[in-house]
Design an enzyme around this catalytic site. Structure first.
Site, PDB file in Angstrom:
ATOM      1  N   SER A 166      57.660  95.181  -0.470  1.00 47.66           N
ATOM      2  CA  SER A 166      56.313  95.375   0.053  1.00 47.66           C
ATOM      3  C   SER A 166      55.784  96.733  -0.411  1.00 47.66           C
ATOM      4  O   SER A 166      55.753  97.013  -1.606  1.00 47.66           O
ATOM      5  CB  SER A 166      56.336  95.236   1.574  1.00 47.66           C
ATOM      6  OG  SER A 166      55.033  95.102   2.095  1.00 47.66           O
TER       7      SER A 166
ATOM      8  N   HIS B  18      56.330  86.444   3.149  1.00 48.04           N
ATOM      9  CA  HIS B  18      56.634  87.818   2.783  1.00 48.04           C
ATOM     10  C   HIS B  18      58.128  88.117   2.816  1.00 48.04           C
ATOM     11  O   HIS B  18      58.623  88.876   1.987  1.00 48.04           O
ATOM     12  CB  HIS B  18      55.893  88.740   3.756  1.00 48.04           C
ATOM     13  CG  HIS B  18      55.785  90.155   3.304  1.00 48.04           C
ATOM     14  ND1 HIS B  18      55.135  90.519   2.145  1.00 48.04           N
ATOM     15  CD2 HIS B  18      56.246  91.320   3.848  1.00 48.04           C
ATOM     16  CE1 HIS B  18      55.194  91.834   2.001  1.00 48.04           C
ATOM     17  NE2 HIS B  18      55.866  92.346   3.012  1.00 48.04           N
TER      18      HIS B  18
END
Length: 725
Positions: free
Chosen positions: A574, A696
């Site tokens: 991320s 994610h």
């Protein structure tokens, strides 16, 4: 399949792969559609903005071509990957699920049938009796592909259970409320739900809902289960703020927190708020009362204890102090200090029992729990043996939006400890008797903690500040040796060593350690491991401190004899993925390889586009590109705009997820396409995998979980092997 390179040529690939006759394997390259942008008299060129249109056939074709290239380029690793997958699957814990969660007259727990994808929730009366099933995710259509629990919250009397789930991976959680008397859902369909809190009446539920365009809660909804009527009772219009709802540890009060952005991960309950509202939990139809006004310049976390409100506040310094005030007059003029501000000791969390107050504080990297009675006398102090570990208080359902809690009218403090060498361990400490009992410890087949050693290594940054690194390796490893060094370093978010929790996955990373590779967390500035000053040192025009700290960490490991100079792989996910890409561009000679999972690879463009899920808050972290000097600073390290033909980069692995709700799939995809276009050979050592299922954090269950981890480890081991040879 047709793709055009940056010189306008047409490249033809067969359906069978990237080989045409006797030509070598060649990475794909999508066509370029140059778009010129002028801002602050600076000209930038973006050739791959068109990748944002996921419905365009050429977008899917390019992503599939990259997946095909990744598979073929790493085909020689298939045996190693299969070996690591078998190791990971062989370490599945025989025990270690959290202890039962007690709410009201029931305790709730999970059962996992080996033939089913997900564990189901069950309950039984605390006083004894038969078990009954509460929630079976396997019965939800779509959960066989992907499933993520958001919240699991029973009402006080157990009549209703509120739960939310995501079956796509985009973190758009759908709320359902089940009537346990009938076994049927009596409310469903409200999407983008985050936090929930029951009122004391057992049939009024408050929940927060996110804006349609981004993952940011702006509404508080009151739902009456008996009537089915829902209504908005609070709406935040400032898009840089979000709302959170929670219930006090005592159960007597509901709190509404209006908070500034402070990280991407779920909704931590102990964040400070700019504004706080309260409502008696037994008056759900009443009027909310504001007890902390916004604009005071401080972050405040409120709790309730007896006839007082408690406030953890940063008015005396960044490490926070604890004060109390009468419920009828909680204004600052009435505050009395309970715990003073102490330099270097971060007051992280406040937990209230009927007769005890427990705080989680941290000095350096080491956490501790300190209990006080109502007179203020310090009683129990719990300090873990390890100097760097994960310490959590309370128990929860473990969902992405779940909040941990504990029994208020009890002296039993439940906490968990996990580290690089300690599998998840749940402990119950009796605060009255000052003694502990281990409730549950994960039993990892074949794992012997005596074979491994963890430590904290200190390295010196450019400005003389010492940067800690949590490091683990086998005891019989010869130094120096290869190292995989992970980093995050953003949003003031702390990352601690843990055994099973994402993103460390030490149960999987044992496959690295057993092959002579050390693993470490670099606690660089920009994160929050050493308190708020640690974060603020790398905000805005200080953000490159995060990158130079990571460089210092790598060089320090070499200088101190832990790592070989050509034997360090850096990895991040991320925002941490953006950190490793930016750092590798600064010092490509220092790193053997780079692993960037779902990376924030185009920081500048993210902040330019206000429609992006996190754009407004990213500006608080990195700077505002509409301000000339901040734009130029951002441009100086943005991974996407610092790619060039004369700057070769280390071998790099990048991945993304088509349905990711945080880092949108095209952010890493654009970076990869631009990087290929800058290299005459299209950078064959750059491997890009796009997950067509999941979000994610990767696959939610099944073979994909082990495969994703094994692929990255096999790829890293391959490059480290090349280094040693």
């Amino acid at each position: 399949m047709l793709f055009a390179d940056c010189r306008g040529q047409i490249l033809l690939f067969s359906d069978e792969g990237r080989l045409m006759g006797d030509k070598p394997l060649q990475p794909p390259l999508p066509r370029a559609e140059p778009r010129i942008r002028v801002l602050h008299d600076d000209v930038t060129m973006d050739s791959y903005r068109w990748l944002r249109n996921r419905d365009y056939p050429d977008v899917r074709a390019y992503l599939e071509a990259e997946n095909s290239y990744a598979e073929q380029a790493t085909a020689h690793l298939s045996a190693l990957k299969a070996e690591i997958i078998a190791e990971i699957e062989g370490r599945q814990p025989r025990e270690g699920t959290p202890p039962a969660l007690q709410v009201g007259p029931f305790e709730y727990f999970q059962k996992h049938e080996p033939s089913l994808a997900h564990p189901a929730w069950w309950r039984r009366p605390v006083t004894g009796g038969s078990e009954e099933q509460v929630l079976d995710p396997n019965a939800i259509p779509g959960a066989e592909v992907f499933y993520s629990l958001g919240v699991f919250e029973p009402s006080d009397d157990g009549r209703y259970v509120a739960s939310s789930f995501d079956i796509i991976g985009n973190e758009n959680y759908e709320l359902r409320v089940r009537d346990m008397k009938t076994g049927q859902d009596v409310w469903q369909g409200s999407n983008k739900v985050a936090m929930v809190a029951w009122a004391a009446d057992g049939h009024t539920l408050f929940f927060t809902r996110e804006r349609p365009s981004r993952q940011q809660c702006h509404q508080l909804i009151r739902l009456n289960i008996s009537t089915g009527i829902s209504e908005v009772v609070f709406e935040e219009t400032n898009e840089q703020l979000k709302v959170q709802v929670r219930r006090s540890d005592s159960g007597a009060w509901l709190f509404l927190d209006v908070t500034a952005f402070s990280g991407h991960s779920s909704f931590p309950v102990h964040l400070g708020a700019e504004e706080v509202w309260c409502l008696p939990a037994d008056e759900p139809g009443g009027n909310w009362r504001r007890i902390v006004r916004r604009g005071n310049g401080h972050e405040i976390y409120a709790e309730h204890w007896g006839d007082s409100f408690l406030f953890r506040v940063d008015d005396a310094g960044p490490y926070c102090r604890l004060v109390c005030a009468p419920i009828d007059d909680p204004s600052p003029s009435s505050w009395e200090e309970v715990i003073p501000h102490r330099e270097g000791v971060t007051l992280e969390e406040v937990h209230v029992f009927e007769k005890h107050l427990v705080v989680l504080e941290r000095e350096g990297l080491r956490p501790r729990l300190v209990a006080r009675d109502k007179s203020g006398r310090v009683g129990t102090t719990i300090v873990p043996d390890e100097s760097s570990c994960t310490l959590k208080v309370g128990s929860s359902a473990g969902g992405a939006r779940s909040v941990a809690g504990h029994l208020f009218r009890s002296s039993r403090l439940v906490y968990s400890i996990s580290s690089f060498v300690t599998p998840d361990t749940f402990v119950e400490h009796d605060l009255a008797a000052d003694r502990s009992v281990t409730l549950r410890r994960a039993d990892i087949p074949g794992f012997d903690p005596a074979l491994y050693v963890s430590q904290v290594v200190m390295v010196e940054a450019d400005d003389g500040v010492e940067i800690p690194i949590s490091l683990v390796a086998r005891r019989d490893r010869a130094n120096p040796g290869p190292v995989v060094l992970r980093v995050y370093g953003c949003y003031g978010s702390s990352r601690w060593p843990s055994f099973r929790t994402w993103p460390s996955f030490m149960a999987a990373r044992l496959s690295l350690l057993d092959r002579g590779v050390a693993f470490g967390w670099a606690h660089v500035r920009g994160g929050g491991e050493l308190g708020r000053p640690w974060h603020e040192a790398a905000l805005g025009e200080g953000k490159r401190t995060t990158h130079t700290d990571l460089i210092a960490a790598a060089e320090g490991l070499v200088e101190q004899g832990f790592a070989t100079r050509d034997g360090i792989v850096i990895e991040g996910a991320s925002a941490g993925g953006g950190v490793v890409l930016a750092t590798a561009a600064l010092r490509p000679d220092l790193f053997r390889a780079v692993i960037a999972e779902v990376p924030l690879a185009d920081i500048l463009d993210t902040e330019m586009d206000a429609a992006m899920p996190w754009a407004l808050w990213e500006r608080a972290e990195y700077g505002n590109p509409h301000i000339a000097n901040e734009y130029r600073y951002l441009l100086s390290y943005d991974p996407y705009y610092n790619l060039s033909a004369d700057r070769p980069l280390p071998p790099t692995y990048v991945d993304a997820a088509l349905d990711d709700g945080q880092v949108l799939y095209y952010q890493p995809a654009r970076y990869v396409a631009q990087r290929r276009s800058c290299a005459a050979d299209r950078d064959p050592e750059l491997v890009f995998r796009m997950r067509m299922v999941g979000g994610h954090s990767g696959a939610s269950h099944g073979p994909g979980v082990a495969e994703e981890r094994a692929f990255r480890m096999a790829w890293a081991l391959d490059h480290l092997r090349r280094s040693s040879s």
